[in-house]
Structure formats: C-alpha cells, structure tokens
Write an enzyme that holds these catalytic residues in place. Sequence first.
Site, PDB file in Angstrom:
ATOM      1  N   SER A 100      -2.734   7.065   2.276  1.00 41.67           N
ATOM      2  CA  SER A 100      -1.283   7.057   2.248  1.00 41.67           C
ATOM      3  C   SER A 100      -0.730   8.478   2.278  1.00 41.67           C
ATOM      4  O   SER A 100       0.232   8.774   2.976  1.00 41.67           O
ATOM      5  CB  SER A 100      -0.781   6.324   1.003  1.00 41.67           C
ATOM      6  OG  SER A 100      -0.975   4.938   1.165  1.00 41.67           O
TER       7      SER A 100
ATOM      8  N   ASN B 104      -4.440  -2.296   4.802  1.00 42.31           N
ATOM      9  CA  ASN B 104      -5.003  -2.165   3.461  1.00 42.31           C
ATOM     10  C   ASN B 104      -4.785  -0.834   2.752  1.00 42.31           C
ATOM     11  O   ASN B 104      -4.896  -0.772   1.537  1.00 42.31           O
ATOM     12  CB  ASN B 104      -6.509  -2.406   3.516  1.00 42.31           C
ATOM     13  CG  ASN B 104      -6.843  -3.783   4.001  1.00 42.31           C
ATOM     14  OD1 ASN B 104      -6.383  -4.770   3.444  1.00 42.31           O
ATOM     15  ND2 ASN B 104      -7.628  -3.858   5.064  1.00 42.31           N
ATOM     16  N   TYR B 105      -4.537   0.231   3.493  1.00 41.26           N
ATOM     17  CA  TYR B 105      -4.548   1.540   2.851  1.00 41.26           C
ATOM     18  C   TYR B 105      -3.227   2.288   2.845  1.00 41.26           C
ATOM     19  O   TYR B 105      -2.998   3.135   2.004  1.00 41.26           O
ATOM     20  CB  TYR B 105      -5.599   2.428   3.513  1.00 41.26           C
ATOM     21  CG  TYR B 105      -7.003   2.048   3.133  1.00 41.26           C
ATOM     22  CD1 TYR B 105      -7.493   2.380   1.886  1.00 41.26           C
ATOM     23  CD2 TYR B 105      -7.819   1.357   4.005  1.00 41.26           C
ATOM     24  CE1 TYR B 105      -8.774   2.026   1.517  1.00 41.26           C
ATOM     25  CE2 TYR B 105      -9.103   0.999   3.656  1.00 41.26           C
ATOM     26  CZ  TYR B 105      -9.579   1.342   2.406  1.00 41.26           C
ATOM     27  OH  TYR B 105     -10.841   0.987   2.043  1.00 41.26           O
ATOM     28  N   ILE B 106      -2.420   2.015   3.835  1.00 38.90           N
ATOM     29  CA  ILE B 106      -1.184   2.791   3.937  1.00 38.90           C
ATOM     30  C   ILE B 106      -0.059   2.062   3.219  1.00 38.90           C
ATOM     31  O   ILE B 106       0.261   0.915   3.545  1.00 38.90           O
ATOM     32  CB  ILE B 106      -0.816   3.017   5.413  1.00 38.90           C
ATOM     33  CG1 ILE B 106      -1.889   3.865   6.083  1.00 38.90           C
ATOM     34  CG2 ILE B 106       0.546   3.667   5.518  1.00 38.90           C
ATOM     35  CD1 ILE B 106      -1.734   3.982   7.587  1.00 38.90           C
TER      36      ILE B 106
ATOM     37  N   SER C 111      -6.462   0.218   8.291  1.00 43.13           N
ATOM     38  CA  SER C 111      -5.744   1.139   7.409  1.00 43.13           C
ATOM     39  C   SER C 111      -4.287   0.713   7.249  1.00 43.13           C
ATOM     40  O   SER C 111      -3.721   0.833   6.166  1.00 43.13           O
ATOM     41  CB  SER C 111      -5.835   2.568   7.941  1.00 43.13           C
ATOM     42  OG  SER C 111      -5.477   2.634   9.295  1.00 43.13           O
TER      43      SER C 111
END
Length: 835
Positions: free
Chosen positions: A608, A793-795, A790
Amino acid sequence: MSEQPLRRRASVKAAEVLKSSDNDDMDRDSSDSSDDFDAPKSSSAKKATKASHSKAEVSDSDDDVPLSARKQSKPTAANGNVPQNKRAANGSSRNSAANDDNGNDSETSDAPVTKKSKTAAEKKVDDENENGDNESDEDDDDVPLSKKKANGDVKAKKTPVGKKDTAAKRKLKVEESAVTPAKKRKTPAIKKSGTPVKNEKKGEDDDNDENADEEEEEEDQFAWWKDGALDTSEKWKTMEHQGPVFPPAYVPHGIKMKYNGAPIELEPDSEEVATFFAGIIGTDYEQNKTFCANFFRDFLTVLKKQKKTCPIKEFAKCDFTPIYQHLQEQKELRKAMTKEQKQKIKEEKLALEEKYGWALFDGRKEKVGNFRIEPPGLFRGRGDHPKTGTLKLRVMPEQVTINIGKEAKVPEPPAGHKWGSVVHDNTVAWLATWKENVNDNIKYVLMAATSSLKGQSDLKKFEKARELKKHIAKIRRDYTDGLKDKVMATRQLSTALYFIDRLALRAGNEKGEDEADTVGCCSLRFEHVTLEPPNKVIFDFLGKDSIRYYNEVAVDEQVFKNIKIFKREPKKEGDMLFDRLNTAILNKDLTKYMTGLSAKVFRTFNASYTFQKELNSTPADGTMQEKILAYNRANRQVAILCNHQRTVSKAHTAQMGKIQDKVRGYKYERSLIKKALLEVDPKLKKKRPELLEDESDVDDDFVQRYLTGLEEKEKDRVAKALEKENEKRKAEGKAPLKELEKKKSVPTPLESLSVEKLEKKLEDMGKRIETTKLQIIDKDENKTTALGTSKINYIDPRISIAWCKKYDVDLEKIFNRSLREKFHWASHLDDDWEF
DNA sequence: ATTATCGACTCAGAAAAATTTTG
DNA sequence: GCAAAATTTTTCTGAGTCGATAA
C-alpha cells in the site's frame, strides 16, 4: 512434472523499470546505519569486546545448536536445482519503496543514542564462536554492536514485557481490549468520512444514472464501517443459510477405455475415475510421473472394489483416449447448443444461486462465497507436489459439519443422508466445513468477498498495516542494530526482518515432506541465496505456489556479512540459512512493537505504501488514458514487489507483433496524410518542417506487406459478402451470383480534402498512434505480471478511491464491479485521506 | 517448555465463463 | 452486424500465514 508453462522474466528488462531512487534509498540507508551505529573500529576495542564476552561464549554454546536440530538437512537432490521452467522474479535490484520512512524520520540518529546509553550496561551480551573466528571485519563490528545491541534489546524487551504478560494471559478478551483503543482512534476518521461522502455520492448519482442503480441501495445496506465497531470476535447473533450444494451424482457414459488394446467395461465408480484422468489428457499432468503414479495407485484401489475383477494392472497399457474423445465431443455439443438451451442452463444456475447463494446475518441478507462442495477429481497440486494426481473423493453429507444460528432451521441434507454434525458457533466465519482426503486439509464454506464479514476483516487488515507506519522507524532502527548483534539468533532475526521489510518476502513457515518444496524468508536454505561481492545478494527460490522468486539485490554491508556467516561451513546445501529462526520466533518478536504485528503485515504495508508513493507520478493534466496508465504502472510496481506472476499466454508474441503492425499501419496512413497536406498547401513545408520527416519504423518492406494485407482483407470481405448474398439468394430460390456488383466505395482521395480536414485527420491519427503505443507498453510490461492479486489483497482501496477523486477519474475505470462491491466500505472518505 | 499439529482464515494463479473488441 | 479473437471477470480450490492447543 507439472511443467509449469514456460514463463520467465528477463531481469535485464526488469531493471529498466526500476526506479533510480532505489539506489539512493540503499545508499541513504547504509549511511544511516553508519551514522547511527558505527563506532570507531579499533583493534583494542575489538579485543575488549571479545574478552568481556568470553564467558558468555561458553554458556551460550547451545546458541550454536540450530533450532531445528531435528530437522536435518533435507535431501539435497530435491533442493538443488530450480527447475528451468520455473519463472524468474522480476527485477534485478528492487528495494522496497517503503524505505523512505527512514529518511523521513529525523529522529533516526537521535533516538537510538539516548536509548543506547541507558541500557547498554545491563544487557548481557552473548558472544558466539562464530563471531570470534570469523572474518576480520566481524570483530570490528562487535564493539559498536554490542553496545548498540544491548540497548536495542533491552529497550525492546522492556517496553513490551508488560504487554507480553497481558498477551500471555490473554484470551480473546484481552486482545479485544487491546485492539479497541486502536479502533477508537480510527473510528472518528472513518465515521467522519462516512457521512459527508454520502452526500457527494448522491451528487454523482445524478450525473450517472447507471451507477445510481448499482449503488442506490446503499441506504439500506449495512453500513458497518460507520459504527467503527470492528469487534469481530462475535460474528453474529442470528444466522441462517441453506447449507452447501453437493455436486451431482456421477452419470456413467458407458464409453470403454482400452487396456492392452482391448476395450474394458468399467463399473460406474471406476469409470468415473478413468474419466477424471481422461480429462487431463493433453495437459502437462499427463506427462507428470508423480501425477500418473498417484492416479494409478488410486485407480487400482477403486478397481479392486469392483464386483467383476478387472484385468488392469499396468498404467502403461491403459488407453483413456476413447473417453477423452467422448469428453471432447461433449464439449463440442455444449458449444453447439442453441441459445435457448444455453439460456435454460443459465437460469437453472441462477436459481441455484438464488437459493443457496445467500445467508442471513442478524437478519441481513449477505452473499455466500463457495456454497458448492468441491466435486471429486484428481488433486492438482502446484509445482512438485508429492500428492499430485491423488484421487480426491466425493464428499458425503455425513462428513460435513453445518454451522448455523440456534434458532434457524437446519438445512435439509440430501435425501437419504444426514449431516455429520450441526454446531452454533458465532465466533467463526464458516457456514459449513469438511475434511478433504488428500492432504487432510479442512475446507470451509465462507462468505463472499462482498460480505460485511469479509469487509470488516479487510478494513482491520489495512488499519493494522497503517498502524505499522507508526512503528516502522523504530523497527528499522532495531533490526539495523540487530544485524550486528552478538547473539546469532538476534542477528538472524534482524537479517530476516530486513528482507521481509525491504523485499516483502513472506514469513516462510516450515513445510512437510508431503508438500511441494517451497520456501519463504525463515525457511530459506543455503542454496537459495548466493553472494556476489561486494554487496549483492542473489535470491533464487520457489515461493508460494512454486512461483520462482529471483532477485539480485544490493544490500547493506552488514547484511552481506551476515549471510556470509550464516552460510559458513559446515553448512551446505539443504541446510537452513536461518537455523535459529522460525516464523513463531519472528512473529513473537514483532508483537512487542504492536499488537497483532506479524510478518505478513509488512507485505500489506509495503504494498500500500509503495502504491501510494508511486501514484504521485500521475500526470495531473494528462489525458484519462495517461492517468490510468500511471495507475496501472503503480499497480505493477506493487505486483513486482510482491512477485505476483502469471503465465505468458501462448499467443502473446503473435499478439504483440500484430499490435505493433497496427501502429505501423497507422504510421503509414499518417505519412499519406502528411503528404496530402503538403500537396494541398505547399506553404506548410516551411512552416511545419516536421511534416517532411519520415515515419519511423515504417519501411518499404512493411508498406508492401501492409498494402497486400489490406488487399487480401478486402478480398476476403468481398468474398464473404458474396457468399452471404448467395446464401440469401439460395434461400429465396434465386441463382447465385458470381460477383457482387456493388464495388467498395472508393475513398475520397486525401488530396481533395481541405487543409482543415487533413489537419484533423492528422491529429486523430496521431492520437490513435499514441494510444496504441501506450497499449503496447502496457501489454508488454504486463506480460508476466499479475496485477489482480495485489489490487484485491494488498492495496488499501482507499488509496485508489482518494486517487480517483484527486484526479477526477471514474472509479469504474479502475475497479470492476466485484471490486467496487468488495470495497464498498472504503468509498466514503475524506478528501485528504492518506494511507 | 518446546515442539508438532490443528483450525481458521487470507492470499494465489489457472481455468472457465462472460464480455468487449476487432476485422 | 456478425463471428472470431482478445480481454476481463468470475470461479475454483490449492497454498500460505498465524495463533491456539495438544503432546
């Protein structure tokens, strides 16, 4: 085996993508560390240190014993070679972009000092033999290090001790209370944003009717993000659902496989298994020895249960192609179905979803995720999985546990069956569970990503990552100190943390013998890391899903030294790099900084953080396309950081060539326009000399090819039109034509157009070329990189939403419907929201 | 007290399905 | 305006993480 499709990343290419700032970061970091920590290196100091620790050396002798003495080196055979077909990670020297924090922290240099002086004395410093007889430079380090280390350690331990105690005692309750304050802090921000944004939203809706429909129901929706209550220990008061859906019973087709050339009659159960195998014919699994062996073992077991004995004994004599052909035919039939038939199937599917796809949580209707029980089949492990090909058995209701509210009506099990058990546990998120036979893994029916349950944990996850921001500076100082610690365990922990922070590696739990041999940070082995002086570390290993991670990284001097130590004799291939570290130790250490901090939080944070930083290069006055390209670029940086990959489609090269030719075609067209423009208005030659320039990339050869191509296409088109016309005529009972009379409309010659029109055409063509060029770049850069993981799930979605506001981009342009639904909770935020 | 196992949930890429673009 | 190709989205389920619990 399991040949992964060929995919590979050219690290050279990747390097181009790298930010030059990477090096800066590194440099800065290393200088930081020297500023902070490096004391004058005098030999006397060295000795002193050594001496003072000699005692500890003895007592600490067990420090030498690897944590996992039990776990002797794995068979090297399995480890040594990375299969060639595994893809390489991108990037030759990417650093986590998050390093910046170091720079921002003006207190970097001060803070440690104060802390140091306080604590140094009390801490016992353990010396390791290793340290002593090590490289000459090792010794230098000891002096300053011990000092430093001591402090670091003590302070680190001290603060958290209190916390830890609580933690130790704690059950859920303690955790909750610990979490709550954090929550509260955040709540206002969330709440604040919630209400006002809503108004804005309405404004938007006015402009955009279509969206209005989609999001109109917002008012009725459960706006959990507004109450700020993120207590997820109790997930519901009442809950009901319809239970899972079981796959249809097997319907025998009666097609006979062959054995030793002769057709074999199989009973339904065995036929089903044979059909599973026929289903993988033509894939890599067919050539995979493990897969075939496991399959055949289980096939034989099923055959044995037949009433009639079956002659099948050897895999090599089996011929499944008749069944394979049957499957192909079925496929064709399905494809050839009429619209009505297809429609009917669609409706049936929809009806099923209507019934089973929803659950009631405290009366709210929410979407269920995987409400279907997994059908039987052959287990398809990824990479070199020892169990790949094993028969995955049909799950019976008797194996399934249902979780549902006490008052709710328990869904009916399939006729003639009973549920394994029924529970009413509102502390878990699953609606049903069963155990799968291949790996004894537990499977769950869970809610869909759009559900509030998932949304809440998503928000929690990102808030945790944001909280890490507050501690990251200290953590970095500590592990930088720790790199030089006298205690091997600390040194390893610090080095591992360095990698996790910089490279976003996964934690790396240990794995069993009956799983694919893949690793993460803590489970790295000797052969996964090589050193290239002066300061380069080369990672090459298979990570999650057997995706290859390849990365050449310039690291801090001390990290380089440490790896050298960790790899020192008698260690050899197959031995653990961090022999005194595992994920439990690592994560336990991390909790001292922050409740709930674990290795994976760094990945989220890093992703992020990087994303937000990369987004700063969005051209504020650029076109929509350029903005979106910038967005995707940022996304891609994150994907590269996290090593999210995908297979290159077989057609990729061809597709690239095609699209490049398209650009060239445009360029050629543009050259014609230019020529015409000059003819129509010769004065332009002087005013606009660029019109005289040749188009790059367009040679005679290409023009020839292009023109021929156009001609052929035209011929094709005409031929098709004729054919169609004739069909029509035939239907009408008329005689077929030889040729269509209508000639293609002759395009107006460019020369006869006005200057204005030509200018316009020129401009349009220029735009077209630019957009297509951007597409090419985008496509090529995306070749092996998967952006989705991403993004999903990640950003932190709030970064994207804030970006959309700032740059006036429709959210639809970057989030598809699922994403918008999944991240609904994030859509209300302040204009100045930052990760 | 460690260590091994279990349980629950997140995250992962491939494959299938749906949709959009192209020619 | 249609079929094929390309692209995007959805589904599927395997593979991790990580804390709790059992041995």
